[in-house]
Write an enzyme that holds these catalytic residues in place. Structure first.
Site, PDB file in Angstrom:
ATOM      1  N   ASN A   1       0.850  -1.205   0.000  1.00 28.38           N
ATOM      2  CA  ASN A   1       0.000   0.000   0.000  1.00 28.38           C
ATOM      3  C   ASN A   1       0.882   1.250   0.000  1.00 28.38           C
ATOM      4  OD1 ASN A   1       0.588   0.801   2.825  1.00 28.38           O
ATOM      5  ND2 ASN A   1      -0.359  -1.186   3.230  1.00 28.38           N
TER       6      ASN A   1
ATOM      7  N   PRO B   1      -2.753 -11.667  11.024  1.00 26.03           N
ATOM      8  CA  PRO B   1      -3.103 -11.406  12.438  1.00 26.03           C
ATOM      9  C   PRO B   1      -3.187  -9.907  12.671  1.00 26.03           C
ATOM     10  CG  PRO B   1      -0.823 -12.124  12.245  1.00 26.03           C
ATOM     11  CD  PRO B   1      -1.434 -12.261  10.874  1.00 26.03           C
ATOM     12  N   ASP B   2      -4.064  -9.494  13.571  1.00 22.85           N
ATOM     13  CA  ASP B   2      -4.163  -8.071  13.908  1.00 22.85           C
ATOM     14  C   ASP B   2      -3.127  -7.784  14.994  1.00 22.85           C
ATOM     15  OD1 ASP B   2      -4.944  -5.536  15.028  1.00 22.85           O
ATOM     16  OD2 ASP B   2      -6.778  -5.760  13.842  1.00 22.85           O
ATOM     17  N   ILE B   3      -2.059  -7.114  14.603  1.00 20.17           N
ATOM     18  CA  ILE B   3      -0.909  -6.937  15.496  1.00 20.17           C
ATOM     19  C   ILE B   3      -1.306  -6.145  16.740  1.00 20.17           C
ATOM     20  CG2 ILE B   3       1.431  -5.997  15.687  1.00 20.17           C
ATOM     21  CD1 ILE B   3       1.609  -6.358  12.578  1.00 20.17           C
TER      22      ILE B   3
ATOM     23  N   LYS C   1     -13.086   0.618  16.294  1.00 19.42           N
ATOM     24  CA  LYS C   1     -11.783  -0.064  16.409  1.00 19.42           C
ATOM     25  C   LYS C   1     -11.207   0.070  17.815  1.00 19.42           C
ATOM     26  CE  LYS C   1     -10.892   0.384  11.550  1.00 19.42           C
ATOM     27  NZ  LYS C   1     -10.206   1.024  10.451  1.00 19.42           N
TER      28      LYS C   1
ATOM     29  N   PHE D   1      -4.052   3.475  15.020  1.00 18.95           N
ATOM     30  CA  PHE D   1      -4.413   4.508  14.054  1.00 18.95           C
ATOM     31  C   PHE D   1      -5.605   4.016  13.247  1.00 18.95           C
ATOM     32  CE2 PHE D   1      -1.640   8.211  13.536  1.00 18.95           C
ATOM     33  CZ  PHE D   1      -0.768   7.971  14.578  1.00 18.95           C
TER      34      PHE D   1
ATOM     35  N   LYS E   1       8.801 -17.372 -10.257  1.00 25.62           N
ATOM     36  CA  LYS E   1       8.042 -16.254 -10.831  1.00 25.62           C
ATOM     37  C   LYS E   1       6.840 -16.798 -11.614  1.00 25.62           C
ATOM     38  CE  LYS E   1       8.528 -12.361 -13.929  1.00 25.62           C
ATOM     39  NZ  LYS E   1       9.323 -11.780 -14.984  1.00 25.62           N
TER      40      LYS E   1
ATOM     41  N   LYS F   1     -10.608  -3.566  19.340  1.00 27.50           N
ATOM     42  CA  LYS F   1      -9.215  -3.981  19.521  1.00 27.50           C
ATOM     43  C   LYS F   1      -8.742  -3.756  20.951  1.00 27.50           C
ATOM     44  CE  LYS F   1      -8.194  -2.898  14.666  1.00 27.50           C
ATOM     45  NZ  LYS F   1      -7.133  -3.134  13.690  1.00 27.50           N
TER      46      LYS F   1
HETATM   47  O1  C5P Z   1      -8.419  -2.467  11.218  1.00 26.00           O
HETATM   48  P1  C5P Z   1      -7.540  -1.408  10.663  1.00 26.00           P
HETATM   49  O2  C5P Z   1      -6.484  -1.935   9.752  1.00 26.00           O
HETATM   50  O3  C5P Z   1      -8.229  -0.251  10.051  1.00 26.00           O
HETATM   51  O4  C5P Z   1      -6.851  -0.806  11.996  1.00 26.00           O
HETATM   52  C1  C5P Z   1      -5.843   0.105  11.944  1.00 26.00           C
HETATM   53  C2  C5P Z   1      -4.952  -0.030  13.148  1.00 26.00           C
HETATM   54  O5  C5P Z   1      -4.672  -1.393  13.421  1.00 26.00           O
HETATM   55  C3  C5P Z   1      -3.623   0.614  12.904  1.00 26.00           C
HETATM   56  O6  C5P Z   1      -3.145   1.054  14.142  1.00 26.00           O
HETATM   57  C4  C5P Z   1      -2.802  -0.542  12.358  1.00 26.00           C
HETATM   58  O7  C5P Z   1      -1.409  -0.337  12.549  1.00 26.00           O
HETATM   59  C5  C5P Z   1      -3.307  -1.696  13.186  1.00 26.00           C
HETATM   60  N1  C5P Z   1      -3.271  -3.014  12.510  1.00 26.00           N
HETATM   61  C6  C5P Z   1      -2.422  -3.987  12.970  1.00 26.00           C
HETATM   62  N2  C5P Z   1      -2.416  -5.222  12.375  1.00 26.00           N
HETATM   63  C7  C5P Z   1      -3.210  -5.476  11.344  1.00 26.00           C
HETATM   64  C8  C5P Z   1      -4.078  -4.494  10.853  1.00 26.00           C
HETATM   65  C9  C5P Z   1      -4.080  -3.255  11.450  1.00 26.00           C
HETATM   66  O8  C5P Z   1      -1.675  -3.733  13.925  1.00 26.00           O
HETATM   67  N3  C5P Z   1      -3.176  -6.688  10.781  1.00 26.00           N
END
Ligand code: C5P
Length: 403
Positions: free
Chosen positions: A213, A308-310, A340, A326, A292, A344
């Site tokens: 991105n 995974p959502d870090i 969020k 963020f 490739k 979260k």
């Molecule tokens: O759910 P979304 O991607 O919009 O949430 C944004 C926040 O979650 C940001 O702080 C981003 O760094 C964090 N994030 C993360 N791991 C992910 C997706 C988002 O830590 N896989």
């Protein structure tokens, strides 16, 4: 809370062409919460009118030491005591000489003698005048006395010369003023470990291609710089970016979301604050091709698995650090950000509208709406549009105030 909230700034304007920039400077300092009282020299009034400065500052402009009406309203000694900072922008060679000698023959020079507040000057003059020995001697004297010298900048001058002598841009002066007032924070982050994720992640498709991105990493790196200069030990877990890393921070370079996840969990165990600034890819490719991929067919399907959502995993830790996320949104910003924050289990979320031009992704500027969650109560703080560094300084101050 805004970084300049309740800060009283006397803005001294002297007779240089850069005086035309001061209404914008007043407006921007006020956006950050400052109270501004303008003092003009006679020379300044040849370049800009007191009425303009009165309109933008919302206060009467003072321009005379011996004005009976002005002395009745807020006399020069009261004004000198009111100030938390005297900022003189632009500052001519003449005024530099005056305050260096300790003259008190007009309102501005008298204020400089009568105040206990710090003084900052933004010199603006022809490059030859700046380099002239008397000016340089005066600058040395003022520096020795603790006057902050902001600039001058280099470039083409109004007279056509090229060199040092331009007043710093309004953006820079606002940043320096905000930094000046956030130095009160300097000691308070000593001994703390702040961790940030920053930049994009790259999710490999094959050995040469990836999904990613537009994140530049600028916001995360600016926050790292602000936290580091406020005394914290800072670790940045950074996706691939092209910007320069702030000095004195530890950088752990990663590519994929999985690598960022692993590093974050390892580092967060020792963290006081975790700020998730990275634009993490939501999905990764299920089967990364070892070779490739050839364009042998008209369509190509990639099977994606959710990453995974870090930040959510950090916020779920027992003994979690103060966790800040963020939310980059293109619509219904506050609603999504609040969702969020809850989902979260974050302590704070900083939302920015990436649909607006001139802020957010890849831009040098940003504006944030911050939601802070404390004892079940959510409060809202706005940081107005400013350079990412100014916004970062304010965010760090707000986080520090809520630890
Ligand atoms: O759910 P979304 O991607 O919009 O949430 C944004 C926040 O979650 C940001 O702080 C981003 O760094 C964090 N994030 C993360 N791991 C992910 C997706 C988002 O830590 N896989």
């Amino acid at each position: 809370m805004q970084i300049l909230q309740d800060k009283n700034i006397v803005l001294g304007i002297t007779g240089g062409i850069a005086a035309y920039k001061t209404p914008e400077l007043v407006r921007r300092l006020k956006d950050h919460g400052a109270n501004i009282r303008v003092v003009m020299t006679q020379g300044a009034k040849a370049f800009i009118t007191p009425l303009t400065l009165q309109a933008v500052s919302g206060n009467a402009v003072a321009d005379s030491l011996l004005d009976t009406q002005a002395e009745l309203a807020m006399g020069h000694i009261e004004l000198a005591k009111w100030a938390d900072l005297i900022l003189i922008a632009p500052t001519t060679a003449d005024v530099i000489a005056k305050i260096s000698c300790g003259l008190a023959n007009d309102l501005l020079s008298t204020l400089c003698l009568a105040t206990a507040a710090p003084i900052a000057i933004a010199p603006a003059m022809n490059q030859q005048m700046w380099h002239a020995a008397p000016t340089q001697d005066n600058i040395k004297t003022l520096t020795r006395r603790g006057v902050a010298i902001w600039g001058p900048g280099a470039g083409e001058q109004a007279c056509g010369d090229i060199g040092l002598g331009r007043m710093l841009d309004v953006d820079d002066l606002v940043e320096l003023t905000c930094n000046f007032f956030s130095t009160t924070l300097k000691q308070s982050l000593k001994g703390q470990h702040w961790i940030l994720t920053a930049g994009p992640t790259r999710e490999a498709i094959d050995p040469v291609r990836y999904i990613s991105n537009h994140s530049s990493g600028k916001m995360g790196y600016a926050i790292a710089k602000a936290a580091q200069s406020a005394g914290a030990k800072v670790t940045i877990i950074s996706g691939p970016v092209t910007i320069e890393a702030p000095s004195n921070c530890t950088i752990i370079k990663v590519n994929s979301a999985l690598e960022m996840h692993q590093q974050s969990l390892e580092q967060a165990a020792s963290a006081d604050v975790f700020i998730a600034c990275a634009a993490v890819a939501d999905y990764r490719v299920a089967d990364i091709s070892k070779q490739k991929i050839k364009k042998s067919s008209d369509t190509l399907q990639l099977n994606l698995i959710k990453n995974p959502d870090i930040v959510a995993d950090i916020a779920a830790m027992t003994n979690k650090p103060f966790t800040v996320g963020f939310a980059a949104e293109t619509q219904d910003m506050s609603q999504y950000a609040l969702g969020k924050l809850q989902k979260k289990n974050l302590d704070m979320i900083a939302a920015n509208d990436v649909a607006k031009t001139g802020q957010g992704f890849n831009s040098d500027n940003n504006a944030l709406t911050i939601f802070n969650q404390r004892d079940g109560q959510v409060s809202k703080i706005e940081i107005p549009l400013a350079s990412k560094q100014v916004v970062a300084n304010q965010l760090v101050t707000i986080i520090a105030d809520n630890l």
